[in-house]
Design an enzyme around this catalytic site. Structure first.
Site, PDB file in Angstrom:
ATOM      1  N   TYR A  93     -28.893 -12.339 -65.443  1.00 28.77           N
ATOM      2  CA  TYR A  93     -28.292 -12.470 -64.112  1.00 28.77           C
ATOM      3  C   TYR A  93     -28.911 -11.406 -63.217  1.00 28.77           C
ATOM      4  CZ  TYR A  93     -24.739 -14.537 -67.180  1.00 28.77           C
ATOM      5  OH  TYR A  93     -24.088 -15.265 -68.143  1.00 28.77           O
ATOM      6  N   ARG A  96     -27.380  -7.617 -63.027  1.00 32.31           N
ATOM      7  CA  ARG A  96     -26.983  -6.873 -64.225  1.00 32.31           C
ATOM      8  C   ARG A  96     -27.933  -7.128 -65.396  1.00 32.31           C
ATOM      9  NH1 ARG A  96     -23.827 -11.013 -62.682  1.00 32.31           N
ATOM     10  NH2 ARG A  96     -22.896 -12.446 -64.191  1.00 32.31           N
ATOM     11  N   CYS A 109     -19.034  -9.724 -88.139  1.00 30.60           N
ATOM     12  CA  CYS A 109     -18.151 -10.860 -87.905  1.00 30.60           C
ATOM     13  C   CYS A 109     -18.869 -12.133 -88.350  1.00 30.60           C
ATOM     14  CB  CYS A 109     -17.803 -10.931 -86.421  1.00 30.60           C
ATOM     15  SG  CYS A 109     -17.289  -9.325 -85.766  1.00 30.60           S
ATOM     16  N   CYS A 112     -20.658 -14.213 -85.573  1.00 27.14           N
ATOM     17  CA  CYS A 112     -21.431 -13.444 -84.578  1.00 27.14           C
ATOM     18  C   CYS A 112     -22.581 -14.258 -83.990  1.00 27.14           C
ATOM     19  CB  CYS A 112     -21.998 -12.189 -85.233  1.00 27.14           C
ATOM     20  SG  CYS A 112     -23.026 -11.257 -84.098  1.00 27.14           S
ATOM     21  N   ARG A 114     -25.075 -13.027 -82.526  1.00 29.76           N
ATOM     22  CA  ARG A 114     -26.351 -12.316 -82.750  1.00 29.76           C
ATOM     23  C   ARG A 114     -26.539 -12.051 -84.243  1.00 29.76           C
ATOM     24  NH1 ARG A 114     -25.311  -8.926 -77.687  1.00 29.76           N
ATOM     25  NH2 ARG A 114     -26.254 -10.224 -76.083  1.00 29.76           N
ATOM     26  N   ASP A 275     -19.944 -19.700 -79.908  1.00 29.00           N
ATOM     27  CA  ASP A 275     -21.354 -20.009 -79.691  1.00 29.00           C
ATOM     28  C   ASP A 275     -21.912 -20.806 -80.865  1.00 29.00           C
ATOM     29  OD1 ASP A 275     -21.860 -18.664 -77.165  1.00 29.00           O
ATOM     30  OD2 ASP A 275     -21.446 -16.811 -78.256  1.00 29.00           O
ATOM     31  N   ASP A 312     -21.046 -19.932 -72.994  1.00 25.64           N
ATOM     32  CA  ASP A 312     -22.384 -19.403 -72.721  1.00 25.64           C
ATOM     33  C   ASP A 312     -23.345 -20.558 -73.002  1.00 25.64           C
ATOM     34  OD1 ASP A 312     -24.227 -17.382 -72.101  1.00 25.64           O
ATOM     35  OD2 ASP A 312     -22.939 -15.922 -73.118  1.00 25.64           O
TER      36      ASP A 312
HETATM   37  S1  SF4 Z   1     -22.360  -7.795 -82.567  1.00 21.45           S
HETATM   38 FE1  SF4 Z   1     -21.611  -9.476 -83.802  1.00 21.45          FE
HETATM   39  S2  SF4 Z   1     -21.132  -8.638 -85.814  1.00 21.45           S
HETATM   40 FE2  SF4 Z   1     -21.346  -6.914 -84.386  1.00 21.45          FE
HETATM   41  S3  SF4 Z   1     -19.234  -6.517 -83.745  1.00 21.45           S
HETATM   42 FE3  SF4 Z   1     -20.149  -7.895 -82.212  1.00 21.45          FE
HETATM   43  S4  SF4 Z   1     -19.594  -9.989 -82.907  1.00 21.45           S
HETATM   44 FE4  SF4 Z   1     -19.221  -8.560 -84.620  1.00 21.45          FE
END
Ligand code: SF4
Length: 359
Positions: A93, A96, A109, A112, A114, A275, A312
């Site tokens: 964007y 930012r 997580c 996640c 990423r 995502d 997203d």
């Molecule tokens: S980057 Fe991913 S694995 Fe790390 S805290 Fe955030 S959601 Fe959890």
């Protein structure tokens, strides 16, 4: 279960701690090799091993289904790499940028976005030269008003390193806002020391901390105290939550979570639709389910406690709100139909005085 002192990082660790059975550990060992696993003592203490559907376990304990990749899922689901002019910086964007300071996290997580970019085996943090290049890029782009420090989780860095980054950004006149994205106050509240709060604080800039939490049980007393330490030091806080099947995809849980944020002086900001990260289909809801939950939340909560439900868009097209909508154009009339929070429709005539006359 006695309190753990160390983060659990493998299927065997999880079994040793009594969080999963030995056969389950064998079943998920391959998953933990493929995608990083880590459960901090604070999160392990919240897990009830007797509950097969425990919402905390579901977020952090690997699952065999993570090896099933849906054809629509992507290694880089929101297109970070497509908008990265220098390593570690994403400019999606105009006003930012993201700076991905760390590629490691306190916990990993299972959903996640990423997940292909974080964890052991990845460079843990931006190198000095990469950080210098990112800062040069920000200095050279006066349109950058806000810098979002993310990762991984940048709050796993030392207060000394964080203070260096804060100081460097504080010297860039056109940067007005620093925003740190983190899970640390919830998953490792003991890391939120006065030294960390001081490192985040800037006399020259406004600093936000965006806390990622997904279930009301995560807002423990130590987590709330950690957030209070940050807020009392002068930082503002907003929340982010990922909508997750079997974790928070019911209105009562989301309501309790949003109330817990507000009670902790944190403004609910985003509810993210899951995502298209690889191997996460079992944790995603449909958008229709998310919209129905938002309708229910609007009936239950004040505007102060309502997050915006966002998607997203894959391919680096950015985040947009995905409803639900309460306003419909009425055919053959200068007006709209507006639905109230109870679902009742009302006609609305869209009138104003018309263009201002020029002299
Ligand atoms: S980057 Fe991913 S694995 Fe790390 S805290 Fe955030 S959601 Fe959890």
């Amino acid at each position: 279960m006695t309190a753990l002192r160390q983060t659990l990082k493998s299927a065997a660790d999880l079994a040793d701690a009594g969080l999963i059975s030995r056969p389950r550990a064998e079943e998920i060992a391959e998953v933990a090799d493929r995608y990083a696993a880590a459960v901090t003592p604070a999160m392990a203490a919240l897990i009830d091993p007797a509950d097969a559907g425990d919402p905390i376990a579901r977020q952090f304990i690997p699952d065999r289904r993570e090896l099933d990749r849906h054809p629509a899922e992507l290694s880089d689901p929101i297109g970070d790499d497509l908008k990265s002019p220098v390593p570690g910086l994403v400019h999606r964007y105009k006003d930012r940028v993201l700076v991905k300071l760390a590629a490691a996290c306190a916990v990993y997580c299972r959903f996640c976005f990423r997940r292909e970019m974080v964890g052991p085996g990845k460079a843990a943090a931006l190198s000095e030269s990469e950080l210098a290049n990112a800062l040069d890029y920000i200095r050279a782009h006066p349109e950058i008003w806000e810098v979002i420090l993310t990762g991984g989780d940048p709050l796993i860095l030392s207060p000394r390193r964080i203070a260096q980054v804060t100081a460097a950004l504080a010297e860039i006149p056109h940067v007005k806002i620093l925003r740190w994205h983190t899970r640390v106050p919830v998953v490792a509240p003991e890391r939120v020391t006065d030294a960390l709060a001081a490192a985040l604080r800037s006399a020259a800039k406004t600093v936000y901390v965006a806390l990622h939490a997904n279930h009301p049980r995560e807002l423990t007393d130590p987590a709330r105290e950690a957030c209070a330490r940050l807020i009392d030091a002068g930082l503002a806080m907003v929340s982010q939550t990922v909508l997750l099947k079997g974790v928070n995809d019911d209105a009562a849980t989301l309501e309790a979570l949003m109330r817990a944020f507000v009670e902790t002086r944190i403004k609910p900001y985003y509810l993210h639709h899951g995502d298209l990260a690889p191997g996460t289909a079992h944790l995603r809801t449909t958008i229709g389910e998310g919209q129905a939950l938002m309708r229910d939340l609007r009936r239950r909560l004040s505007g102060l406690a309502l997050p915006t439900y966002v998607l997203d868009i894959p391919g680096a097209h950015g985040k947009v709100p995905v409803g639900p909508s309460y306003l419909y154009e009425t055919e053959n009339a200068a007006g709209y139909t507006v639905e109230d929070a109870r679902g009742e429709a009302h006609a609305y005539e869209d009138c104003c005085a018309g263009p201002t006359a020029t002299v």
